[in-house]
Design a protein around this motif. Structure first.
Motif, PDB file in Angstrom:
ATOM      1  N   SER A  68      34.885  -4.795 -27.759  1.00  0.00           N
ATOM      2  CA  SER A  68      34.896  -3.410 -27.792  1.00  0.00           C
ATOM      3  C   SER A  68      35.006  -3.239 -29.365  1.00  0.00           C
ATOM      4  CB  SER A  68      35.816  -2.689 -27.000  1.00  0.00           C
ATOM      5  OG  SER A  68      35.996  -1.522 -27.364  1.00  0.00           O
ATOM      6  N   GLU A  69      34.037  -2.109 -29.762  1.00  0.00           N
ATOM      7  CA  GLU A  69      34.310  -1.784 -31.115  1.00  0.00           C
ATOM      8  C   GLU A  69      35.658  -0.964 -31.439  1.00  0.00           C
ATOM      9  OE1 GLU A  69      30.899   0.581 -32.094  1.00  0.00           O
ATOM     10  OE2 GLU A  69      29.585  -0.882 -31.745  1.00  0.00           O
ATOM     11  N   GLU A  70      36.199  -0.481 -30.416  1.00  0.00           N
ATOM     12  CA  GLU A  70      37.398   0.068 -30.175  1.00  0.00           C
ATOM     13  C   GLU A  70      38.904  -0.378 -30.501  1.00  0.00           C
ATOM     14  OE1 GLU A  70      37.338   2.527 -26.717  1.00  0.00           O
ATOM     15  OE2 GLU A  70      35.608   3.673 -27.608  1.00  0.00           O
ATOM     16  N   THR A  71      38.870  -1.965 -30.229  1.00  0.00           N
ATOM     17  CA  THR A  71      39.940  -2.800 -30.111  1.00  0.00           C
ATOM     18  C   THR A  71      40.635  -2.714 -31.409  1.00  0.00           C
ATOM     19  OG1 THR A  71      39.093  -3.816 -28.396  1.00  0.00           O
ATOM     20  CG2 THR A  71      40.903  -4.995 -29.494  1.00  0.00           C
TER      21      THR A  71
ATOM     22  N   LEU B  78      44.278  -1.687 -32.775  1.00  0.00           N
ATOM     23  CA  LEU B  78      45.359  -2.569 -33.163  1.00  0.00           C
ATOM     24  C   LEU B  78      45.901  -2.375 -34.783  1.00  0.00           C
ATOM     25  CD1 LEU B  78      43.703  -5.967 -32.075  1.00  0.00           C
ATOM     26  CD2 LEU B  78      45.768  -4.659 -30.982  1.00  0.00           C
ATOM     27  N   LYS B  79      45.002  -1.768 -35.593  1.00  0.00           N
ATOM     28  CA  LYS B  79      45.189  -1.597 -36.677  1.00  0.00           C
ATOM     29  C   LYS B  79      46.134  -0.135 -36.950  1.00  0.00           C
ATOM     30  CE  LYS B  79      41.773  -3.783 -39.492  1.00  0.00           C
ATOM     31  NZ  LYS B  79      40.452  -3.528 -40.236  1.00  0.00           N
ATOM     32  N   GLU B  80      45.784   0.643 -36.150  1.00  0.00           N
ATOM     33  CA  GLU B  80      46.402   1.948 -35.894  1.00  0.00           C
ATOM     34  C   GLU B  80      47.838   1.965 -35.334  1.00  0.00           C
ATOM     35  OE1 GLU B  80      45.933   6.285 -34.279  1.00  0.00           O
ATOM     36  OE2 GLU B  80      44.267   5.352 -35.024  1.00  0.00           O
ATOM     37  N   LYS B  81      47.678   1.429 -34.165  1.00  0.00           N
ATOM     38  CA  LYS B  81      48.973   1.285 -33.555  1.00  0.00           C
ATOM     39  C   LYS B  81      50.088   0.178 -33.859  1.00  0.00           C
ATOM     40  CE  LYS B  81      50.294   1.295 -28.530  1.00  0.00           C
ATOM     41  NZ  LYS B  81      49.879   1.422 -27.316  1.00  0.00           N
TER      42      LYS B  81
END
Length: 79
Positions: A36-39, A43-46
């Motif tokens: 997924s392009e969102e993963t 992970l970087k943000e959270k």
């Protein structure tokens, strides 16, 4: 205890973390971060993760996040 390992194919550090969990007989959910392009952005943000694997351990209402191949920290968290 609930464990999620965010990994990617051909990742030696990811393999080592999964092998440790397998050797201990601990079940975990593996998520291929490339599916997924969102993963990876999540992970970087959270978690401020800049590398894989990212291992999330939920134990007794506490979440532990281990970024990379930190085997000693992982052993302590799953003890």
């Amino acid at each position: 205890m609930k464990i999620t390992v965010y990994s990617k194919p051909a990742c030696p550090q990811c393999f080592m973390v999964k092998r440790l969990l397998d050797d201990k007989g601990i079940e975990y959910k593996e998520i291929n971060s490339l599916d997924s392009e969102e993963t990876i952005p999540m992970l970087k943000e959270k978690y401020k993760a800049s590398q894989l694997p990212v291992t999330l351990i939920e134990k007794e209402d506490k979440e532990t996040v281990i970024i990379g191949n930190r085997v000693t920290e992982l052993r302590e968290a799953i003890a």
